[in-house]
Design a protein around this motif. Structure first.
Motif, PDB file in Angstrom:
ATOM      1  N   GLU A  16      45.963  34.154 -67.500  1.00 46.98           N
ATOM      2  CA  GLU A  16      47.041  34.879 -66.438  1.00 46.98           C
ATOM      3  C   GLU A  16      47.089  33.429 -65.577  1.00 46.98           C
ATOM      4  OE1 GLU A  16      46.207  37.788 -64.165  1.00 46.98           O
ATOM      5  OE2 GLU A  16      44.485  38.887 -65.608  1.00 46.98           O
ATOM      6  N   GLY A  17      48.023  32.862 -64.769  1.00 48.85           N
ATOM      7  CA  GLY A  17      48.424  31.262 -64.535  1.00 48.85           C
ATOM      8  C   GLY A  17      47.551  31.489 -62.466  1.00 48.85           C
ATOM      9  N   ILE A  18      47.325  30.339 -62.162  1.00 51.94           N
ATOM     10  CA  ILE A  18      46.953  29.813 -61.399  1.00 51.94           C
ATOM     11  C   ILE A  18      48.134  29.642 -60.414  1.00 51.94           C
ATOM     12  CG2 ILE A  18      45.901  28.539 -59.651  1.00 51.94           C
ATOM     13  CD1 ILE A  18      44.292  28.448 -61.474  1.00 51.94           C
ATOM     14  N   GLU A  19      48.308  30.329 -58.729  1.00 51.17           N
ATOM     15  CA  GLU A  19      49.616  30.672 -58.209  1.00 51.17           C
ATOM     16  C   GLU A  19      48.191  29.163 -56.770  1.00 51.17           C
ATOM     17  OE1 GLU A  19      50.996  33.941 -55.985  1.00 51.17           O
ATOM     18  OE2 GLU A  19      49.776  35.357 -57.319  1.00 51.17           O
ATOM     19  N   LEU A  20      49.445  28.590 -57.033  1.00 47.84           N
ATOM     20  CA  LEU A  20      49.922  27.271 -56.142  1.00 47.84           C
ATOM     21  C   LEU A  20      50.476  27.522 -55.591  1.00 47.84           C
ATOM     22  CD1 LEU A  20      49.304  23.727 -58.551  1.00 47.84           C
ATOM     23  CD2 LEU A  20      47.311  25.284 -57.128  1.00 47.84           C
ATOM     24  N   PHE A  40      45.219  27.294 -53.456  1.00 47.98           N
ATOM     25  CA  PHE A  40      45.512  28.508 -54.875  1.00 47.98           C
ATOM     26  C   PHE A  40      44.813  29.660 -54.603  1.00 47.98           C
ATOM     27  CE2 PHE A  40      41.677  26.335 -55.393  1.00 47.98           C
ATOM     28  CZ  PHE A  40      40.659  26.905 -55.780  1.00 47.98           C
ATOM     29  N   LYS A  41      45.434  30.279 -55.732  1.00 53.63           N
ATOM     30  CA  LYS A  41      45.123  31.813 -56.226  1.00 53.63           C
ATOM     31  C   LYS A  41      45.071  31.811 -57.274  1.00 53.63           C
ATOM     32  CE  LYS A  41      47.544  34.396 -51.833  1.00 53.63           C
ATOM     33  NZ  LYS A  41      47.952  35.025 -51.509  1.00 53.63           N
ATOM     34  N   SER A  42      43.628  32.419 -57.752  1.00 54.45           N
ATOM     35  CA  SER A  42      43.096  32.887 -59.067  1.00 54.45           C
ATOM     36  C   SER A  42      42.498  34.156 -59.459  1.00 54.45           C
ATOM     37  CB  SER A  42      41.927  31.740 -59.836  1.00 54.45           C
ATOM     38  OG  SER A  42      41.723  32.185 -60.788  1.00 54.45           O
ATOM     39  N   THR A  43      43.411  34.534 -60.713  1.00 54.66           N
ATOM     40  CA  THR A  43      43.109  36.010 -60.763  1.00 54.66           C
ATOM     41  C   THR A  43      41.479  36.693 -61.172  1.00 54.66           C
ATOM     42  OG1 THR A  43      43.450  36.112 -63.176  1.00 54.66           O
ATOM     43  CG2 THR A  43      44.922  36.854 -61.332  1.00 54.66           C
ATOM     44  N   LYS A 118      42.637  24.312 -62.264  1.00 51.67           N
ATOM     45  CA  LYS A 118      42.081  25.084 -63.383  1.00 51.67           C
ATOM     46  C   LYS A 118      41.115  25.570 -63.209  1.00 51.67           C
ATOM     47  CE  LYS A 118      44.115  21.367 -66.694  1.00 51.67           C
ATOM     48  NZ  LYS A 118      43.721  21.296 -68.449  1.00 51.67           N
ATOM     49  N   ASN A 119      41.175  27.122 -62.977  1.00 52.87           N
ATOM     50  CA  ASN A 119      39.653  28.243 -63.142  1.00 52.87           C
ATOM     51  C   ASN A 119      39.661  29.425 -64.232  1.00 52.87           C
ATOM     52  OD1 ASN A 119      37.504  29.415 -62.023  1.00 52.87           O
ATOM     53  ND2 ASN A 119      38.813  31.424 -61.320  1.00 52.87           N
TER      54      ASN A 119
END
Length: 191
Positions: A16-20, A40-43, A118-119
């Motif tokens: 899933e993508g990271i929102e920036l 950023f937000k990560s799932t 990146k996470n």
């Protein structure tokens, strides 16, 4: 069925993508500090060890980018190049903040800055871009000249207005005196 088996056997994971989120444009005065904000937000849960942040710079009119900052568990500011001593970490990974601050910005810092986070397994996503415009400082002498010019103009207008009002008041008083003297003469002639 083959795709499903390969999915399980090949070790393919859902990515899933990271929102920036970044400002699209910023303006800074030459010689000041400016914060390049990138949130950023990560799932997936965040950890200092897994999350990595990369910042790059593309000068105006150029197509190639240069890496200017990296963060993973600690800050890796540039050791050489024009951003040495200028790019510092100002983010907080655990709060979803991947921002850096450019200290003492120079006119040569005009250009586009890209933030990438990146996470793992979240490694895909958009790159946040900020267009920075560094403007020349207005010197005190220029401000002083402008203030004197505007103040002088206002002063002249006020002086003309005061002279006009004073002249009108004295003319009116003179006219009133002449009328009163004529009235007084008329009364004297009647007597």
């Amino acid at each position: 069925k083959y795709l499903y088996i390969c999915h399980e056997v090949c070790g393919v994971h859902h990515v899933e993508g990271i929102e920036l989120l970044t400002s699209s444009e910023l303006e800074a005065v030459n010689g000041t500090d400016v914060r390049l904000k990138c949130t950023f937000k990560s799932t997936h849960s965040l950890s200092e060890e897994r999350v990595s942040v990369s910042w790059s710079f593309r000068p105006l009119g150029k197509t190639t980018e240069e890496s200017i900052f990296h963060y993973q568990n600690s800050a890796f500011p540039p050791k050489t190049g024009m951003f040495k001593g200028h790019a510092v970490w100002s983010g907080d990974i655990m709060k979803g903040d991947a921002s850096i601050t450019l200290q003492n910005v120079q006119l040569r810092f005009n250009g586009t800055y890209s933030c990438q986070v990146k996470n793992p397994p979240d490694i895909q996503g958009f790159v946040g871009e900020i267009s920075l415009r560094v403007i020349e400082k207005v010197s005190f002498s220029e401000i002083g000249i402008l203030a004197i010019a505007v103040g002088g103009f206002i002063g002249v207008v006020l002086l003309i207005l005061i002279i006009y009002i004073v002249v009108r008041v004295f003319r009116r008083q003179d006219d009133d005196m002449v009328v009163e003297m004529e009235n007084h003469k008329s009364k004297d002639q009647v007597l």
